[in-house]
Design a protein around this motif. Sequence first.
Motif, PDB file in Angstrom:
ATOM      1  N   PRO A   1       0.906  -1.269   0.033  1.00  0.00           N
ATOM      2  CA  PRO A   1      -0.078   0.074  -0.098  1.00  0.00           C
ATOM      3  C   PRO A   1       0.871   1.362  -0.032  1.00  0.00           C
ATOM      4  N   TYR A   2       0.449   2.342  -0.525  1.00  0.00           N
ATOM      5  CA  TYR A   2       0.954   3.585  -0.507  1.00  0.00           C
ATOM      6  C   TYR A   2       1.320   4.055   0.825  1.00  0.00           C
ATOM      7  N   PRO A   3       2.475   4.532   1.381  1.00  0.00           N
ATOM      8  CA  PRO A   3       2.784   5.114   2.603  1.00  0.00           C
ATOM      9  C   PRO A   3       1.707   6.068   2.649  1.00  0.00           C
ATOM     10  N   SER A   4       1.288   6.952   2.185  1.00  0.00           N
ATOM     11  CA  SER A   4       0.299   8.028   2.297  1.00  0.00           C
ATOM     12  C   SER A   4      -1.056   7.425   2.858  1.00  0.00           C
ATOM     13  N   GLY A   5      -1.277   5.826   2.592  1.00  0.00           N
ATOM     14  CA  GLY A   5      -2.575   5.578   3.115  1.00  0.00           C
ATOM     15  C   GLY A   5      -2.137   4.948   4.275  1.00  0.00           C
ATOM     16  N   GLY A   6      -1.134   5.224   5.241  1.00  0.00           N
ATOM     17  CA  GLY A   6      -0.882   4.581   6.506  1.00  0.00           C
ATOM     18  C   GLY A   6       0.200   4.026   6.747  1.00  0.00           C
ATOM     19  N   LEU A   7       1.149   4.288   7.662  1.00  0.00           N
ATOM     20  CA  LEU A   7       2.431   3.597   7.730  1.00  0.00           C
ATOM     21  C   LEU A   7       2.249   2.330   8.412  1.00  0.00           C
TER      22      LEU A   7
ATOM     23  N   GLU B   1       7.891   7.766  -1.600  1.00  0.00           N
ATOM     24  CA  GLU B   1       7.745   6.843  -0.425  1.00  0.00           C
ATOM     25  C   GLU B   1       8.613   6.764   0.652  1.00  0.00           C
ATOM     26  N   LEU B   2       9.623   7.692   0.401  1.00  0.00           N
ATOM     27  CA  LEU B   2      10.871   7.832   1.234  1.00  0.00           C
ATOM     28  C   LEU B   2      10.562   8.148   2.622  1.00  0.00           C
ATOM     29  N   TYR B   3       9.852   9.320   2.821  1.00  0.00           N
ATOM     30  CA  TYR B   3       9.819   9.642   4.178  1.00  0.00           C
ATOM     31  C   TYR B   3       9.115   8.322   5.178  1.00  0.00           C
ATOM     32  N   GLY B   4       7.890   7.822   4.276  1.00  0.00           N
ATOM     33  CA  GLY B   4       7.402   6.591   4.899  1.00  0.00           C
ATOM     34  C   GLY B   4       8.317   5.560   5.518  1.00  0.00           C
ATOM     35  N   PHE B   5       9.245   5.068   4.356  1.00  0.00           N
ATOM     36  CA  PHE B   5      10.176   4.224   4.858  1.00  0.00           C
ATOM     37  C   PHE B   5      11.273   4.774   5.878  1.00  0.00           C
ATOM     38  N   VAL B   6      11.502   5.969   5.587  1.00  0.00           N
ATOM     39  CA  VAL B   6      12.383   6.396   6.799  1.00  0.00           C
ATOM     40  C   VAL B   6      11.906   6.234   8.183  1.00  0.00           C
ATOM     41  N   LYS B   7      10.747   6.442   8.229  1.00  0.00           N
ATOM     42  CA  LYS B   7      10.040   6.658   9.433  1.00  0.00           C
ATOM     43  C   LYS B   7       9.778   5.006   9.978  1.00  0.00           C
ATOM     44  N   LEU B   8       9.841   4.040   9.174  1.00  0.00           N
ATOM     45  CA  LEU B   8       9.499   2.658   9.438  1.00  0.00           C
ATOM     46  C   LEU B   8      11.014   1.962   9.775  1.00  0.00           C
ATOM     47  N   GLU B   9      12.142   2.901   9.419  1.00  0.00           N
ATOM     48  CA  GLU B   9      13.214   2.315   9.486  1.00  0.00           C
ATOM     49  C   GLU B   9      13.551   1.425  10.661  1.00  0.00           C
ATOM     50  N   GLY B  10      13.463   1.876  11.968  1.00  0.00           N
ATOM     51  CA  GLY B  10      13.572   1.366  13.050  1.00  0.00           C
ATOM     52  C   GLY B  10      12.831  -0.047  13.177  1.00  0.00           C
TER      53      GLY B  10
ATOM     54  N   THR C   1      18.162  10.438   6.442  1.00  0.00           N
ATOM     55  CA  THR C   1      17.301  10.816   7.584  1.00  0.00           C
ATOM     56  C   THR C   1      16.275  11.609   7.433  1.00  0.00           C
ATOM     57  N   VAL C   2      15.307  12.089   8.103  1.00  0.00           N
ATOM     58  CA  VAL C   2      14.437  12.905   7.797  1.00  0.00           C
ATOM     59  C   VAL C   2      14.972  14.338   7.570  1.00  0.00           C
ATOM     60  N   GLU C   3      15.917  14.645   8.487  1.00  0.00           N
ATOM     61  CA  GLU C   3      16.738  15.938   8.410  1.00  0.00           C
ATOM     62  C   GLU C   3      17.387  15.882   7.171  1.00  0.00           C
ATOM     63  N   GLN C   4      18.045  15.051   6.576  1.00  0.00           N
ATOM     64  CA  GLN C   4      18.825  14.869   5.087  1.00  0.00           C
ATOM     65  C   GLN C   4      17.704  15.071   4.341  1.00  0.00           C
ATOM     66  N   LEU C   5      16.606  14.480   4.439  1.00  0.00           N
ATOM     67  CA  LEU C   5      15.333  14.614   3.395  1.00  0.00           C
ATOM     68  C   LEU C   5      14.952  16.157   3.290  1.00  0.00           C
ATOM     69  N   ASN C   6      14.855  16.711   4.128  1.00  0.00           N
ATOM     70  CA  ASN C   6      14.263  18.181   4.434  1.00  0.00           C
ATOM     71  C   ASN C   6      15.319  19.074   3.771  1.00  0.00           C
ATOM     72  N   ILE C   7      16.471  18.817   4.096  1.00  0.00           N
ATOM     73  CA  ILE C   7      17.342  19.882   3.293  1.00  0.00           C
ATOM     74  C   ILE C   7      17.344  19.981   1.865  1.00  0.00           C
TER      75      ILE C   7
ATOM     76  N   ILE D   1      17.626  17.988  -6.153  1.00  0.00           N
ATOM     77  CA  ILE D   1      18.388  17.075  -5.692  1.00  0.00           C
ATOM     78  C   ILE D   1      17.481  15.916  -5.355  1.00  0.00           C
ATOM     79  N   ASN D   2      17.527  14.801  -6.009  1.00  0.00           N
ATOM     80  CA  ASN D   2      16.373  13.662  -5.663  1.00  0.00           C
ATOM     81  C   ASN D   2      17.086  12.589  -4.618  1.00  0.00           C
ATOM     82  N   PRO D   3      16.420  12.352  -3.930  1.00  0.00           N
ATOM     83  CA  PRO D   3      16.944  11.485  -2.633  1.00  0.00           C
ATOM     84  C   PRO D   3      17.188  10.149  -2.982  1.00  0.00           C
TER      85      PRO D   3
END
Lengths: 84, 348
Positions: B59-65, B91-100, B113-119, B278-280
Amino acid sequence: MRKYIVPDTIAISDSGFLFMPSTGETFNLNKIGKEIFQMLQKGGTEEEVFKYILDEYDIDKSSFEKDFSDFVAQLQKYTLIKEE
Amino acid sequence: MKIAVTGLNATDNPGPGVPVIRCLKEAKDLNAEIIGLFYDSLDPGIYMENITSACYMIPYPSGGLNELYDRIRAIHEREKIDIIIPTLDSELYGFVKLEGKLNSLGIKTFLPTVEQLNIRAKDVLFRFCESNGIKAPKNILANSLQDLYSIPKEFNYPVVVKGIFYDAHIANNFEEVKNAFNKVRMKWGFPIIIQEFLRGDEFNVAALGNGTGEMTGAVAMRKLYITDKGKGWAGITIDDNRFLELSRIVIEKTKWRSGIELEFIKSAETGEYYLLEINPRFPAWTYLAPVAGQNLPYAMIRLTLGEDVKPFSGYKIGTIFVRSSWDLISDIKTFEKITTFGEIEWRK
């Protein structure tokens, strides 16, 4: 007696295919264009190019002057040569 | 070893999944089975021979992690996945949040990291570039139609109207800006980026950062053919150190940890280099890199496994890719499995 500098990185094949590694641009030169370019690449002067072409091909000096000037302008436009 | 890869949408706006998989298959030292993860039952990568051993819909991360995590866990119970490579920006933010949580299951990742993605996000890139001495086109962020009225003061037309994740339209006047703004808003939401338009040749770099600030590898390419969607359909590796230096600065300053694509334009007017985006993640043309001498996805797998990976030095200049359009033929039974069960197994 004008001379031109050709960047070291530019490669030209036997068929006249020219590749500029820094930009990825490619060009095709015809037989005479290739001969002139290779002469310039080897440090030949404008005078030497004129002598060679006028000896080798059936063309008068004033016609070749115009053709050569156009060719050099094209090469300079694409930064394939610059005047020394 | 089993490696799961997303982004099998090898369409006219291609995801990087299939080329990343081709890179991994090219690595002679890697004995891995590839599991494809897809979002759409018509993603062409699902139907390609010798690309995946099995494919699973997620499922898409936007549909719920939680839904995404539950699905991956169910797939993992069957497949025992060792590594996941998400390859799509969205999908990257979702996977980063699920990393742990994924790590707890025993699934390794190599993500920023989320910080790196935000930069590097499109809405803050200009500020990042400015503070690191990198030229970037000027832009404004529009959060309403009202914001568009500040455009004429800032730039000359044309301007580029861009979505936060994808999509870019060139607009030649205010009316066209409004139309593009509405199109992008409907698809990608706010903010909309209104960017200075620069004329010049486009160059891209595919690179890999090891997370310490070191650039493990980088390959620069000039687009030889660009589609009407702005995608490079053919390209050639080039020898211009300036692109690699700028990429090195970005990776060093962000301590980038993953694959990355940097998009540049060399101004036709000034000859200066501008960083457009910059594409992550690795680009869709990543397969050019191993052929030119740098198997960046495989190097990333080695980094994921904790190996010491020496930086690549150089690559073959003049290596060309030409993308093709190729019809894959399938049958209704296969399509049924994919659409009804959300999975297909290709193992013989």
